[in-house]
Design an enzyme around this catalytic site. Sequence first.
Site, PDB file in Angstrom:
ATOM      1  N   HIS A   1       0.661  -1.235  -0.004  1.00  0.00           N
ATOM      2  CA  HIS A   1       0.312   0.329  -0.060  1.00  0.00           C
ATOM      3  C   HIS A   1       1.151   1.433   0.387  1.00  0.00           C
ATOM      4  CE1 HIS A   1      -4.063   1.935   0.223  1.00  0.00           C
ATOM      5  NE2 HIS A   1      -3.479   2.650   1.337  1.00  0.00           N
TER       6      HIS A   1
ATOM      7  N   GLU B   1      -3.450 -12.570   5.906  1.00  0.00           N
ATOM      8  CA  GLU B   1      -3.261 -11.429   6.726  1.00  0.00           C
ATOM      9  C   GLU B   1      -4.093 -10.826   7.600  1.00  0.00           C
ATOM     10  OE1 GLU B   1      -0.774 -11.824   4.403  1.00  0.00           O
ATOM     11  OE2 GLU B   1       0.563 -11.247   5.376  1.00  0.00           O
TER      12      GLU B   1
ATOM     13  N   TYR C   1      -7.043 -10.647   6.537  1.00  0.00           N
ATOM     14  CA  TYR C   1      -8.189  -9.444   6.275  1.00  0.00           C
ATOM     15  C   TYR C   1      -9.744 -10.619   5.968  1.00  0.00           C
ATOM     16  CZ  TYR C   1      -5.538  -6.051   5.635  1.00  0.00           C
ATOM     17  OH  TYR C   1      -3.764  -5.070   5.907  1.00  0.00           O
TER      18      TYR C   1
ATOM     19  N   ARG D   1      -3.442 -15.433  -2.476  1.00  0.00           N
ATOM     20  CA  ARG D   1      -2.255 -14.977  -1.638  1.00  0.00           C
ATOM     21  C   ARG D   1      -3.188 -15.529  -0.512  1.00  0.00           C
ATOM     22  NH1 ARG D   1       0.530  -9.582   0.351  1.00  0.00           N
ATOM     23  NH2 ARG D   1       1.283 -10.667   2.354  1.00  0.00           N
TER      24      ARG D   1
ATOM     25  N   HIS E   1      -2.407  -9.301  11.122  1.00  0.00           N
ATOM     26  CA  HIS E   1      -2.374  -8.219  11.531  1.00  0.00           C
ATOM     27  C   HIS E   1      -2.023  -8.304  12.300  1.00  0.00           C
ATOM     28  CE1 HIS E   1      -1.552  -6.403   7.925  1.00  0.00           C
ATOM     29  NE2 HIS E   1      -2.668  -6.357   7.264  1.00  0.00           N
TER      30      HIS E   1
ATOM     31  N   GLN F   1      10.116   2.261   8.591  1.00  0.00           N
ATOM     32  CA  GLN F   1      10.454   3.464   9.450  1.00  0.00           C
ATOM     33  C   GLN F   1       9.328   4.738   7.940  1.00  0.00           C
ATOM     34  OE1 GLN F   1      14.469   3.297  11.731  1.00  0.00           O
ATOM     35  NE2 GLN F   1      13.295   5.430  11.590  1.00  0.00           N
TER      36      GLN F   1
HETATM   37  P1  NAP Z   1      15.615   9.609  21.653  1.00  0.00           P
HETATM   38  O1  NAP Z   1      14.932   8.812  20.973  1.00  0.00           O
HETATM   39  O2  NAP Z   1      15.238  11.663  21.020  1.00  0.00           O
HETATM   40  O3  NAP Z   1      15.681   8.924  23.197  1.00  0.00           O
HETATM   41  C1  NAP Z   1      17.127  10.244  24.627  1.00  0.00           C
HETATM   42  C2  NAP Z   1      16.189   9.377  25.949  1.00  0.00           C
HETATM   43  O4  NAP Z   1      17.203  10.173  26.692  1.00  0.00           O
HETATM   44  C3  NAP Z   1      14.311   9.622  25.510  1.00  0.00           C
HETATM   45  O5  NAP Z   1      14.153   8.815  26.752  1.00  0.00           O
HETATM   46  C4  NAP Z   1      14.707  10.516  26.655  1.00  0.00           C
HETATM   47  O6  NAP Z   1      13.472  10.982  27.406  1.00  0.00           O
HETATM   48  C5  NAP Z   1      15.737  11.061  27.893  1.00  0.00           C
HETATM   49  N1  NAP Z   1      16.777  12.599  27.617  1.00  0.00           N
HETATM   50  C6  NAP Z   1      16.416  13.005  27.054  1.00  0.00           C
HETATM   51  N2  NAP Z   1      17.219  14.093  27.613  1.00  0.00           N
HETATM   52  C7  NAP Z   1      17.686  13.977  28.477  1.00  0.00           C
HETATM   53  C8  NAP Z   1      18.620  14.744  29.562  1.00  0.00           C
HETATM   54  N3  NAP Z   1      18.813  15.558  29.502  1.00  0.00           N
HETATM   55  N4  NAP Z   1      18.560  13.632  30.749  1.00  0.00           N
HETATM   56  C9  NAP Z   1      18.195  12.680  31.249  1.00  0.00           C
HETATM   57  N5  NAP Z   1      17.612  11.851  30.227  1.00  0.00           N
HETATM   58  C10 NAP Z   1      17.522  12.563  28.870  1.00  0.00           C
HETATM   59  O7  NAP Z   1      17.079   9.879  20.726  1.00  0.00           O
HETATM   60  P2  NAP Z   1      17.745   8.391  21.314  1.00  0.00           P
HETATM   61  O8  NAP Z   1      17.506   7.348  21.255  1.00  0.00           O
HETATM   62  O9  NAP Z   1      19.602   8.808  20.766  1.00  0.00           O
HETATM   63  O10 NAP Z   1      17.864   8.269  19.623  1.00  0.00           O
HETATM   64  C11 NAP Z   1      18.276   9.120  18.425  1.00  0.00           C
HETATM   65  C12 NAP Z   1      17.671   8.794  18.131  1.00  0.00           C
HETATM   66  O11 NAP Z   1      18.013   7.291  16.642  1.00  0.00           O
HETATM   67  C13 NAP Z   1      15.394   8.664  17.566  1.00  0.00           C
HETATM   68  O12 NAP Z   1      15.321   9.848  17.150  1.00  0.00           O
HETATM   69  C14 NAP Z   1      15.388   7.415  16.760  1.00  0.00           C
HETATM   70  O13 NAP Z   1      14.583   8.101  16.255  1.00  0.00           O
HETATM   71  C15 NAP Z   1      16.775   6.997  16.290  1.00  0.00           C
HETATM   72  N6  NAP Z   1      17.000   5.515  16.459  1.00  0.00           N
HETATM   73  C16 NAP Z   1      15.920   4.861  15.591  1.00  0.00           C
HETATM   74  C17 NAP Z   1      15.308   3.252  16.767  1.00  0.00           C
HETATM   75  C18 NAP Z   1      14.664   2.604  15.711  1.00  0.00           C
HETATM   76  O14 NAP Z   1      14.437   1.269  16.112  1.00  0.00           O
HETATM   77  N7  NAP Z   1      13.696   3.016  15.086  1.00  0.00           N
HETATM   78  C19 NAP Z   1      16.735   2.739  16.830  1.00  0.00           C
HETATM   79  C20 NAP Z   1      17.157   3.555  17.427  1.00  0.00           C
HETATM   80  C21 NAP Z   1      17.389   5.035  16.976  1.00  0.00           C
HETATM   81  P3  NAP Z   1      13.581  11.419  28.606  1.00  0.00           P
HETATM   82  O15 NAP Z   1      13.233  13.036  28.436  1.00  0.00           O
HETATM   83  O16 NAP Z   1      11.489  10.933  29.288  1.00  0.00           O
HETATM   84  O17 NAP Z   1      14.218  11.429  30.001  1.00  0.00           O
HETATM   85 FE1  SF4 Z   2      11.080   0.071   4.720  1.00  0.00          FE
HETATM   86 FE2  SF4 Z   2      13.042   0.328   5.503  1.00  0.00          FE
HETATM   87 FE3  SF4 Z   2      12.946  -1.493   3.568  1.00  0.00          FE
HETATM   88 FE4  SF4 Z   2      12.550   1.344   3.097  1.00  0.00          FE
HETATM   89  S1  SF4 Z   2      14.491  -0.210   3.920  1.00  0.00           S
HETATM   90  S2  SF4 Z   2      12.169  -0.488   2.410  1.00  0.00           S
HETATM   91  S3  SF4 Z   2      11.808   2.019   4.921  1.00  0.00           S
HETATM   92  S4  SF4 Z   2      11.988  -1.514   5.966  1.00  0.00           S
END
Ligand code: NAP
Ligand code: SF4
Length: 704
Positions: free
Chosen positions: A27, A165, A167, A215, A253, A340
Amino acid sequence: GGYPRLFSPWQVGHLTLPNRVVMGSMHMGLEDSHADLPRLAEFYAERARGGVGLIVTGGFAPNRLGRLSPGAGMLATRKDAEAHRVVTDAVHGEGGHILAQLLHAGRYAQSPLQVSASRTRAPISPVTAFALPTAAVRRTVRDFVRAAGWARQAGYDGVEVMASEGYLINQFLAPATNRRTDCYGGSARNRRRFLEEIVTGIRQAAGEGFVISVRLSMVDLVQDGQTLEETLDAARAVERCGADLINTGIGWHEARVPTIVTSVPRAAFATATARVKDVVDIPVSASNRITLPHTAEQILSADQADAVTMARPFLADGHWVRKAQADHEQAITPCIGCNQACLDHVFSGRTVTCLVNPRAGRETEEPYTRLGMPAMPSAGRDDGALRVAVVGGGPAGLAAAHAAAEAGHAVTLFEEQERVGGQFRLARRIPGKEEFAEALAHFRHRLEPLGVDVRTGVRADAAILTGGAGEPAFDHVVVATGVVPRELDIPGIDRPEVHAYPDVVDGTVTCGDTVAVIGAGGIGVDVAELLTTPADHPHGAFQEHADWEREWGVDPDFGGRGGLAPRTAPAVPRTVHLLQRSPGRIGARLGATTGWVHRGTLKARGVVQHSGVRYLRIDDAGLHIEVTRTVGRLRKRTEVSRKVLAVTDVVVCAGQESEASLAVRLRAAGMPEERIHVVGGALKAGEIDAKRAIDEAVRAVARI
Ligand code: NAP
Ligand code: SF4
């Protein structure tokens, strides 16, 4: 070539197809309005040009009740058929073939009025569905048949009947959702009557020369789903009724077993497809967690399937097939299974694109039109090329260097570390995210064929970039210097047992047996998973299927109903506390389609979660915190308590801060603003992720 089975021709109904690759239904968010169909057409046309033999569209409803949401696309009128001409013409113009998927959402419709086999409520839906009366079931069969007729009018080579899935058709097939007492319920025979009548009806109306794919749900992964025997009988039945192809569907799902995210092992469900292939003569296509040609070839040479169906890999790289055929596996931009920019977008009503290929789905949009199709390795560059410096070799910098080199610029990539990769180098070490290593390898290996001058271990200062160091000045500088981990100001933060997350993730530091993780964003959750995974235990793409099945409760023999088995708690090497200052549940801001998998993993591993935390100090006793909880029936009173977590280590995952000082120095050195392009984490660290970073990088380059 290297993939002889993948590139052997095969027959689907009246079509002879040149390779065994089916682009599965996705989709895109471009299906709903006729006005978007030209964009959808260009998306498919590019994939047909890229060599894919057979494309299946996203789901179109056969009637109003079948729509996924009010306003969702249908194939129900002459007008619909006329509007779809642009899609079929575009694909046929490139020598491709395309099936329209017919999908009735049943109780998955995002609408207050839902219908299903029986009066039930899906756990992922707020409303209870009405049971379709017998006459309405018959009408729905006729609507499917008519929709197939409109698909034929629109020029489609056939249809795919969506029977998996969870449906509507799947809701009829499984006793979990079918408690009918008429001829469409009760015995397995009766439960599949709805599907049989649809396939028979379409075949009778269409005659020969029109493909019918079904499917089929190979395994439902829900309580009271179908048994393997019932699934095999359904496969035999659709063959008898005139289907030409059986395509694989895995899990509803609402299932609580992950089926497509990056932590699911490669080809985890091919064994289920193989069981179906054994009992029918029509071709059967495997799917789920097949992303690269060698996995596809393995499935085909093990005779588990006649073809492979991939969907997301075609978002990541529209020329997957041509590159595989030329034995350029490493030239394929691999899908990393992150969801994502694809499925998470679907669930939040945004059009679909791809983290590693932000041009996907936007082929006709500025500025993406100015970017070529990611080309085959070539170093074509003319003498009048602009000199572009990319500073920072993380995901944003790598994507910028690629896009700029492909656009014909003379590109130099500066990376301060000895190796490129940035945050991707850390991500690939997280259990279940091994595929980031493949993405990184792809980006890294393509730099040389693209003619990018890579300088690692070099800090690019303003002098080098503006021509003050004996080198000609660069015309444009892309500042992709990324982020630095946020440092906290808590008494005791300088103690030796407190670590910044990169040191823990890259293995510089080994933690003891009780760890507090400060910060529960994407990285905090990843670190908690890393710390609770036994060392030297392959995970994700390369995990042993049997290990993964035990962890998630999948029956390897698909013996019982739904293919489920009791879950086995995994061995956990240490106790982890995961903390955040915000109130509410941990991981609430993770992706819609991946967050529940992470939350399930944390729970299964016994990770202790603390919300509403204030960090007081770290000393010999451990981490001192104050926790504020809301209490009482209305959750209006708060209760504050203090505690000490007696931990051996504290890991700080408290987010990031931008590192963009280079841009300031460039401006000071007199470089005009329009030649400085700050992208990714360097531009804005808050909620930075690779999706935004890569997209900003390629858009900046497109504007050069
Ligand atoms: P984040 O998602 O912005 O998380 C930061 C964490 O730190 C939050 O839990 C926040 O929660 C805490 N925090 C912020 N300021 C703070 C402070 N001054 N003191 C103490 N705690 C504080 O950032 P991240 O974990 O570094 O990840 C970075 C980016 O990488 C994310 O935005 C994410 O999109 C991406 N990422 C994505 C995935 C995924 O699986 N999609 C995995 C890893 C990383 P509180 O403010 O509640 O304490
Ligand atoms: Fe979706 Fe991530 Fe694969 Fe791109 S790399 S198709 S965003 S799962």
